[in-house]
Design a protein around this motif. Structure first.
Motif, PDB file in Angstrom:
ATOM      1  N   ARG A 216       0.854  -1.188   0.000  1.00  0.00           N
ATOM      2  CA  ARG A 216       0.000   0.000   0.000  1.00  0.00           C
ATOM      3  C   ARG A 216       0.884   1.229   0.000  1.00  0.00           C
ATOM      4  O   ARG A 216       1.848   1.319   0.766  1.00  0.00           O
ATOM      5  CB  ARG A 216      -0.900  -0.007   1.237  1.00  0.00           C
ATOM      6  N   GLU A 218       0.778   5.742  -1.531  1.00  0.00           N
ATOM      7  CA  GLU A 218      -0.138   6.858  -1.804  1.00  0.00           C
ATOM      8  C   GLU A 218      -0.952   6.636  -3.067  1.00  0.00           C
ATOM      9  O   GLU A 218      -2.083   7.113  -3.170  1.00  0.00           O
ATOM     10  CB  GLU A 218       0.640   8.182  -1.899  1.00  0.00           C
ATOM     11  N   ASP A 221      -3.849   4.453  -2.064  1.00  0.00           N
ATOM     12  CA  ASP A 221      -4.818   5.270  -1.330  1.00  0.00           C
ATOM     13  C   ASP A 221      -5.625   6.137  -2.289  1.00  0.00           C
ATOM     14  O   ASP A 221      -6.838   6.335  -2.092  1.00  0.00           O
ATOM     15  CB  ASP A 221      -4.108   6.163  -0.314  1.00  0.00           C
TER      16      ASP A 221
END
Length: 302
Positions: A216, A218, A221
């Motif tokens: 994971r 940015e 996200d």
């Protein structure tokens, strides 16, 4: 003879939006869907078999969201989407492109499916760049890299299987039959040894997680934020939020944690089934891709 009652305007608008998203045409009969009735062979997947059944189910609406979320965890696959896709500017266009590939392979003749696979392959030949792997090292990629093709196939198969198990009906032959059936799509995309059983599929997914190839960051996200609330409004926006929650609910805790998402407090299964029934009613009983395939099969005497 009595005429059918008029369709309420909100339902009619929802139907047009759904058909545009799913088939690229507000009537659901885009040229490629009509072409499924043509061809001189039975196609790669048998009538009413595992792939036909799963891909005709309303759970596919959940599966599409789930597949995109899961695929985003591979930094190479995500780099290809980020660098080469217009998912932000044209989310419907990207969705319909994927749906076209799935529908054509599932219900089209082998000639049509091969042509669609070649079309996707020509685009993939241009997709290349660099990304930072889960180990922090920079790597080059192309969309034809076997590791990326394997990940996309596994994520797709897992998404459609899990979503159908949660929100659909029985699968002819069970989960193993679907995994083995859809392995044909993997081989068409030049994946030589796709998983053939549910256990093998689960083991490969766990392998990607255990090896640290998924991560994971940015960009993940950003994708999650976009998929959580894309630019859909009205009834479609309300329905989509429920379907997003339904997709999240099918992930194991390990994957939810990696994506940074949580299960909804809503009664997801009950609400999702209600939304899927409403959506099915909105789509109506008009001809669908599988109906076009049956026209071809009956013409050929198959």
């Amino acid at each position: 003879m009595t005429s059918s009652p008029p369709v309420p305007a909100p339902i009619a608008r929802l139907r047009a939006k759904l058909l545009t998203a799913l088939a690229g045409d507000p009537t659901g009969m885009a040229p490629y869907v009509r072409a499924i009735a043509e061809g001189e062979d039975g196609g790669y997947f048998v009538e009413n078999g595992p792939a036909w059944t799963v891909h005709a189910g309303m759970g596919t609406l959940v599966a599409g969201i789930r597949a995109l979320l899961l695929q985003a965890l591979h930094p190479g696959a995500l780099a290809g989407v980020h660098d080469w896709s217009r998912y932000r500017e044209d989310p419907i266009g990207r969705l319909t492109g994927t749906v076209r590939w799935v529908i054509t392979l599932t219900y089209g003749s082998r000639t049509q499916a091969d042509a669609e696979t070649a079309r996707v392959g020509r685009f993939h030949q241009r997709v290349r760049g660099t990304y930072v792997g889960g180990d922090g090292d920079a790597r080059g990629y192309t969309a034809e890299d076997r590791d990326l093709v394997r990940w996309v196939h596994i994520a797709f198969t897992d998404a459609f299987l899990r979503s159908h198990q949660a929100y659909g009906g029985p699968i002819p032959g069970g989960a193993d039959a679907y995994v083995a059936d859809w392995a044909t799509a993997g081989r068409l995309m030049r994946l030589p040894d796709p998983p053939l059983t549910e256990a093998a599929l689960r083991a490969e997914l766990e392998g990607f997680l255990d090896r640290g190839e998924l991560r994971r960051d940015e960009r993940v996200d950003d994708v999650v934020r976009f998929l959580r609330k894309p630019p859909f409004t009205g009834l479609m926006g309300v329905a989509y939020r429920v379907l997003f929650a339904a997709a999240v609910a099918t992930f194991p805790p390990r994957v939810r944690k990696m994506l940074g998402v949580r299960r909804s407090w809503l009664p997801v299964k009950t609400t999702t089934r209600l939304i899927l029934r409403i959506t099915e009613r909105a789509l109506g009983s008009g001809p669908r891709a599988q109906d076009m395939a049956r026209l071809r099969l009956r013409r050929l005497g198959l």
